[in-house]
Design a protein around this motif. Structure first.
Motif, PDB file in Angstrom:
ATOM      1  N   PHE A  83      23.281  76.696 -15.232  1.00 15.80           N
ATOM      2  CA  PHE A  83      24.505  75.553 -14.322  1.00 15.80           C
ATOM      3  C   PHE A  83      24.297  74.442 -14.745  1.00 15.80           C
ATOM      4  N   THR A  84      25.226  73.630 -14.434  1.00 17.21           N
ATOM      5  CA  THR A  84      25.544  72.245 -14.501  1.00 17.21           C
ATOM      6  C   THR A  84      26.692  71.846 -13.593  1.00 17.21           C
ATOM      7  N   LYS A  85      26.372  70.707 -12.714  1.00 18.77           N
ATOM      8  CA  LYS A  85      27.776  69.751 -11.337  1.00 18.77           C
ATOM      9  C   LYS A  85      27.370  68.553 -11.667  1.00 18.77           C
ATOM     10  N   VAL A  86      28.925  67.855 -12.185  1.00 17.36           N
ATOM     11  CA  VAL A  86      28.542  66.928 -12.317  1.00 17.36           C
ATOM     12  C   VAL A  86      29.713  65.930 -11.675  1.00 17.36           C
ATOM     13  N   LEU A  87      28.947  64.856 -10.834  1.00 14.44           N
ATOM     14  CA  LEU A  87      29.554  63.573  -9.556  1.00 14.44           C
ATOM     15  C   LEU A  87      29.494  62.453  -9.793  1.00 14.44           C
ATOM     16  N   GLU A  88      31.362  62.110  -9.637  1.00 18.16           N
ATOM     17  CA  GLU A  88      31.113  60.532  -9.628  1.00 18.16           C
ATOM     18  C   GLU A  88      31.209  59.539  -8.720  1.00 18.16           C
ATOM     19  N   ILE A  89      30.851  59.045  -8.713  1.00 16.75           N
ATOM     20  CA  ILE A  89      31.108  58.371  -7.278  1.00 16.75           C
ATOM     21  C   ILE A  89      31.736  57.182  -7.755  1.00 16.75           C
ATOM     22  N   LYS A  90      32.939  56.620  -6.687  1.00 19.42           N
ATOM     23  CA  LYS A  90      33.984  55.711  -6.583  1.00 19.42           C
ATOM     24  C   LYS A  90      34.195  55.252  -6.353  1.00 19.42           C
ATOM     25  N   GLY A  91      33.894  53.455  -6.068  1.00 23.39           N
ATOM     26  CA  GLY A  91      33.999  52.386  -5.202  1.00 23.39           C
ATOM     27  C   GLY A  91      33.033  51.206  -5.029  1.00 23.39           C
ATOM     28  N   VAL A  92      33.545  50.305  -4.468  1.00 20.91           N
ATOM     29  CA  VAL A  92      32.273  49.022  -5.162  1.00 20.91           C
ATOM     30  C   VAL A  92      31.386  49.007  -4.176  1.00 20.91           C
ATOM     31  N   GLY A  93      30.227  49.072  -4.975  1.00 19.06           N
ATOM     32  CA  GLY A  93      28.871  48.793  -4.692  1.00 19.06           C
ATOM     33  C   GLY A  93      28.384  50.031  -4.159  1.00 19.06           C
ATOM     34  N   LYS A 153      32.790  61.887   1.208  1.00 15.70           N
ATOM     35  CA  LYS A 153      34.201  62.357   0.679  1.00 15.70           C
ATOM     36  C   LYS A 153      35.227  61.339   0.456  1.00 15.70           C
ATOM     37  N   PRO A 154      35.902  61.923  -1.025  1.00 15.00           N
ATOM     38  CA  PRO A 154      36.933  60.974  -1.406  1.00 15.00           C
ATOM     39  C   PRO A 154      37.851  60.982   0.008  1.00 15.00           C
ATOM     40  N   GLU A 155      38.122  59.194  -0.196  1.00 10.04           N
ATOM     41  CA  GLU A 155      38.974  59.147   0.920  1.00 10.04           C
ATOM     42  C   GLU A 155      40.828  59.200   0.305  1.00 10.04           C
ATOM     43  N   PRO A 156      41.695  59.531   1.286  1.00  9.65           N
ATOM     44  CA  PRO A 156      42.789  59.665   0.291  1.00  9.65           C
ATOM     45  C   PRO A 156      43.523  58.327   0.265  1.00  9.65           C
ATOM     46  N   TYR A 157      43.230  57.006   0.709  1.00 10.72           N
ATOM     47  CA  TYR A 157      43.956  55.829   0.766  1.00 10.72           C
ATOM     48  C   TYR A 157      43.637  54.864  -0.714  1.00 10.72           C
ATOM     49  N   LYS A 158      41.769  55.066  -1.472  1.00 13.39           N
ATOM     50  CA  LYS A 158      42.025  53.653  -1.850  1.00 13.39           C
ATOM     51  C   LYS A 158      41.108  55.229  -3.298  1.00 13.39           C
ATOM     52  N   GLY A 159      41.220  56.279  -2.647  1.00 11.50           N
ATOM     53  CA  GLY A 159      39.783  57.319  -3.903  1.00 11.50           C
ATOM     54  C   GLY A 159      38.353  57.174  -3.689  1.00 11.50           C
ATOM     55  N   LYS A 160      37.833  55.817  -3.048  1.00  8.89           N
ATOM     56  CA  LYS A 160      36.606  56.023  -2.798  1.00  8.89           C
ATOM     57  C   LYS A 160      35.615  57.047  -2.620  1.00  8.89           C
ATOM     58  N   GLY A 161      33.957  57.304  -3.529  1.00 10.33           N
ATOM     59  CA  GLY A 161      33.572  58.132  -2.823  1.00 10.33           C
ATOM     60  C   GLY A 161      33.198  59.012  -3.501  1.00 10.33           C
ATOM     61  N   ILE A 162      32.281  59.944  -3.352  1.00  4.59           N
ATOM     62  CA  ILE A 162      31.436  60.931  -4.160  1.00  4.59           C
ATOM     63  C   ILE A 162      32.535  62.141  -4.370  1.00  4.59           C
ATOM     64  N   ARG A 163      33.479  62.552  -5.979  1.00  7.40           N
ATOM     65  CA  ARG A 163      34.411  63.290  -6.255  1.00  7.40           C
ATOM     66  C   ARG A 163      33.441  64.144  -7.125  1.00  7.40           C
ATOM     67  N   TYR A 164      33.641  65.871  -7.789  1.00  6.87           N
ATOM     68  CA  TYR A 164      33.114  66.638  -9.049  1.00  6.87           C
ATOM     69  C   TYR A 164      34.005  65.948  -9.742  1.00  6.87           C
ATOM     70  N   ARG A 165      33.153  65.975 -10.907  1.00  2.35           N
ATOM     71  CA  ARG A 165      34.133  65.738 -12.155  1.00  2.35           C
ATOM     72  C   ARG A 165      35.293  66.478 -12.426  1.00  2.35           C
ATOM     73  N   GLY A 166      36.307  66.165 -12.296  1.00  6.59           N
ATOM     74  CA  GLY A 166      37.779  66.447 -13.118  1.00  6.59           C
ATOM     75  C   GLY A 166      38.004  66.879 -11.518  1.00  6.59           C
ATOM     76  N   GLU A 167      37.772  67.572 -10.634  1.00  7.99           N
ATOM     77  CA  GLU A 167      38.396  66.911  -9.143  1.00  7.99           C
ATOM     78  C   GLU A 167      39.929  65.877  -8.570  1.00  7.99           C
ATOM     79  N   PHE A 168      40.289  66.489  -8.443  1.00  4.00           N
ATOM     80  CA  PHE A 168      42.326  65.651  -8.447  1.00  4.00           C
ATOM     81  C   PHE A 168      42.125  64.927  -6.715  1.00  4.00           C
ATOM     82  N   VAL A 169      41.957  63.793  -6.608  1.00  2.18           N
ATOM     83  CA  VAL A 169      42.098  63.290  -5.144  1.00  2.18           C
ATOM     84  C   VAL A 169      43.785  62.748  -4.966  1.00  2.18           C
ATOM     85  N   PHE A 170      44.375  64.082  -4.023  1.00  2.00           N
ATOM     86  CA  PHE A 170      45.521  63.217  -3.734  1.00  2.00           C
ATOM     87  C   PHE A 170      45.408  62.389  -2.984  1.00  2.00           C
ATOM     88  N   ARG A 171      46.365  60.914  -3.523  1.00  2.30           N
ATOM     89  CA  ARG A 171      46.275  59.814  -2.837  1.00  2.30           C
ATOM     90  C   ARG A 171      47.618  59.249  -1.640  1.00  2.30           C
TER      91      ARG A 171
END
Length: 177
Positions: A83-93, A153-171
């Motif tokens: 099994f494999t899970k992929v996490l994507e990190i979004k955010g400056v720094g 966790k991904p936050e809803p205003y700028k979308g920064k945080g750690i999310r699963y690949r393919g996860e939709f974050v409501f902005r």
């Protein structure tokens, strides 16, 4: 009747399964996994399949029926493919780097976050914003991914945080002037 529980689990070539004292052992090309069996269902290895049947007709035994079948299926899938899970990190720094059995995360805190990788799990960082977690135990892979994601966790205003690949974050839109 459980639609999932009715289907027997096929045992592919190169995989052996046996039941001893209420413990199912599955051995395959990627390794060996064991699981304790519920006493509310009967599990039997019949040729090239594993069958699960409820004991009685109570609600709890029927609910354990589908669950037990799915857990057995996950054991087979794990020793064959893993099994494999992929996490994507979004955010400056925000960055990640794997160093041996430790994952080092820089997530905007005053300190780095060091996460120890459990035995049997492999963590790769192909680039500094992607974390790939792989292993043969689905529960351990998912648990480690959830623990890493919990730090930011991904936050809803700028979308920064750690999310699963393919996860939709409501902005959210934010304030209007």
């Amino acid at each position: 009747m459980s639609r999932i529980g009715k289907k027997p689990v096929a045992i592919p070539g190169g995989v052996t399964a046996q039941i001893d004292n209420g413990v199912l052992s599955v051995k395959g090309p990627k390794g060996t996994l064991t699981m304790g069996l519920s006493n509310l269902v009967t599990t039997s290895v019949e040729g090239e399949t594993i069958a699960v049947q409820p004991i009685g007709n109570s609600k709890t035994s029927r609910s354990h029926w589908g669950l037990q079948r799915t857990l057995v299926s996950n054991l087979i899938e794990g020793v064959v493919n893993g099994f494999t899970k992929v996490l994507e990190i979004k955010g400056v720094g925000y960055r990640a780097a794997s160093q041996g059995k430790t994952l080092k995360l820089q997530l905007g805190y005053s300190h780095d976050v060091d996460i120890d990788v459990p035995e049997g799990i492999e963590v790769k960082t192909p680039d500094n914003t992607t974390v790939e977690i792989s292993g043969i135990d689905k529960q351990k892979v998912g648990q480690l991914a959830a623990e890493i994601r919990r730090w930011r966790k991904p936050e809803p205003y700028k979308g920064k945080g750690i999310r699963y690949r393919g996860e939709f974050v409501f902005r959210k839109e934010g304030k209007k002037k």
